[in-house]
Design a protein around this motif. Sequence first.
Motif, PDB file in Angstrom:
ATOM      1  N   ALA A 262       0.836  -1.204   0.000  1.00 19.22           N
ATOM      2  CA  ALA A 262       0.000   0.000   0.000  1.00 19.22           C
ATOM      3  C   ALA A 262       0.867   1.250   0.000  1.00 19.22           C
ATOM      4  CB  ALA A 262      -0.932  -0.006   1.214  1.00 19.22           C
ATOM      5  N   ASN A 263       1.900   1.260   0.824  1.00 21.91           N
ATOM      6  CA  ASN A 263       2.788   2.423   0.867  1.00 21.91           C
ATOM      7  C   ASN A 263       3.433   2.679  -0.495  1.00 21.91           C
ATOM      8  OD1 ASN A 263       2.372   1.874   3.743  1.00 21.91           O
ATOM      9  ND2 ASN A 263       3.970   3.401   4.057  1.00 21.91           N
ATOM     10  N   ARG A 264       3.873   1.609  -1.154  1.00 23.30           N
ATOM     11  CA  ARG A 264       4.522   1.780  -2.460  1.00 23.30           C
ATOM     12  C   ARG A 264       3.520   2.272  -3.501  1.00 23.30           C
ATOM     13  NH1 ARG A 264       7.480  -2.785  -0.539  1.00 23.30           N
ATOM     14  NH2 ARG A 264       6.021  -4.278  -1.435  1.00 23.30           N
ATOM     15  N   ALA A 265       2.305   1.731  -3.478  1.00 22.50           N
ATOM     16  CA  ALA A 265       1.285   2.166  -4.426  1.00 22.50           C
ATOM     17  C   ALA A 265       0.903   3.622  -4.189  1.00 22.50           C
ATOM     18  CB  ALA A 265       0.058   1.272  -4.321  1.00 22.50           C
ATOM     19  N   LEU A 266       0.779   4.013  -2.927  1.00 17.71           N
ATOM     20  CA  LEU A 266       0.434   5.402  -2.608  1.00 17.71           C
ATOM     21  C   LEU A 266       1.536   6.366  -3.037  1.00 17.71           C
ATOM     22  CD1 LEU A 266      -1.134   4.838   0.930  1.00 17.71           C
ATOM     23  CD2 LEU A 266      -2.357   5.521  -1.152  1.00 17.71           C
ATOM     24  N   THR A 267       2.776   5.950  -2.864  1.00 18.21           N
ATOM     25  CA  THR A 267       3.902   6.781  -3.296  1.00 18.21           C
ATOM     26  C   THR A 267       3.860   6.984  -4.807  1.00 18.21           C
ATOM     27  OG1 THR A 267       5.276   6.030  -1.455  1.00 18.21           O
ATOM     28  CG2 THR A 267       6.415   6.968  -3.350  1.00 18.21           C
ATOM     29  N   THR A 268       3.524   5.934  -5.546  1.00 14.17           N
ATOM     30  CA  THR A 268       3.400   6.036  -7.002  1.00 14.17           C
ATOM     31  C   THR A 268       2.305   7.030  -7.389  1.00 14.17           C
ATOM     32  OG1 THR A 268       4.149   3.750  -7.305  1.00 14.17           O
ATOM     33  CG2 THR A 268       2.912   4.743  -9.114  1.00 14.17           C
ATOM     34  N   LEU A 269       1.182   6.981  -6.675  1.00 12.67           N
ATOM     35  CA  LEU A 269       0.079   7.902  -6.959  1.00 12.67           C
ATOM     36  C   LEU A 269       0.464   9.346  -6.626  1.00 12.67           C
ATOM     37  CD1 LEU A 269      -2.876   5.748  -5.571  1.00 12.67           C
ATOM     38  CD2 LEU A 269      -2.420   6.270  -7.983  1.00 12.67           C
ATOM     39  N   LEU A 270       1.214   9.521  -5.546  1.00 18.71           N
ATOM     40  CA  LEU A 270       1.681  10.868  -5.191  1.00 18.71           C
ATOM     41  C   LEU A 270       2.633  11.397  -6.256  1.00 18.71           C
ATOM     42  CD1 LEU A 270       2.264  10.321  -1.368  1.00 18.71           C
ATOM     43  CD2 LEU A 270       0.690  11.999  -2.365  1.00 18.71           C
ATOM     44  N   ASP A 271       3.543  10.555  -6.721  1.00 24.37           N
ATOM     45  CA  ASP A 271       4.492  10.969  -7.755  1.00 24.37           C
ATOM     46  C   ASP A 271       3.765  11.331  -9.051  1.00 24.37           C
ATOM     47  OD1 ASP A 271       6.541  10.527  -5.991  1.00 24.37           O
ATOM     48  OD2 ASP A 271       7.083   8.558  -6.785  1.00 24.37           O
ATOM     49  N   ALA A 272       2.631  10.652  -9.292  1.00 30.03           N
ATOM     50  CA  ALA A 272       1.868  10.925 -10.508  1.00 30.03           C
ATOM     51  C   ALA A 272       0.998  12.175 -10.377  1.00 30.03           C
ATOM     52  CB  ALA A 272       0.994   9.724 -10.855  1.00 30.03           C
TER      53      ALA A 272
END
Length: 294
Positions: A262-272
Amino acid sequence: MPTDRTTDFLRELLVRQLTTWLPAALHRSRRATVALAGVDAAAAEAALRLVGGHGDQVRGRQVTVLVLADGAPELPTRLGPIEAELPAEVTVHLLPGDAYRLPVAVKAAGAAGAPLFSFVDLPGAVTPKVLTAAANGRTGELLLHTGDSARGVLASAGFPLVAEVAPVLPDGEAAGVVAFGSRSDRSLEAVRDALWAVGAQLDLRFRDPLDPTGTTVDVVNDPDLEPLAHELLAELRAGGPQQVTELRRHTLTATVYRAADANRALTTLLDAGVLSRDRETGRLAGDETLRATP
């Protein structure tokens, strides 16, 4: 009947979760009960050896191990030598009968009011009575193997946190559903990590039992997180801003992924740029609130 690979998977999962649960249970209570219902001899042996291996934590406490077995005449012979080597604080009750007798066994063992860990292999219908006994008021945790989704029944039985996955064997054969009920976020994270560790070891894939598409996820070190990112973004758009802790819990209870994913997916969404956060930089903290951008 479970295949050999499914049986291996369940036994390894039982050992890993019990390794996490037992020390924590004995830290907060002077007595604890482990109930094994519908397991084979190898799983019962592994569980007893694990309990015996925690002699330091067991000393001065009281641990009861219930083994409910139907049609396994070799169990007393196989478990006897292990039982003889257990600490005096450990009591083993080998009881005849199938998993549906769990409520009677738990009551007879005096498990009420103390931590209870139940591992139940129930190929037939999942009954509320069995699961309510495993909930043990507010002190029970349940690892359940059954044929179909048990999410609704587990919630009705008193488990506020429920997770489940449907393992798929390398040859494509379905291996039933593994469900977990608890009140502890830590236990929820531990069982999901255990599922992935054992799944990777046996080359399994996981799917959501309630997903009509039957989409499976590879249990590898770096899984495809795009489906999880879509799920978390949809959750934030539908439910409004949420803390990272809430999104991690949603990942554990509503998907087949781990909390760390979840943390990795959320980081990806933040970067996007499709999510915004309270803090401009740094690692995501549990109490940090995220929101979907317009």
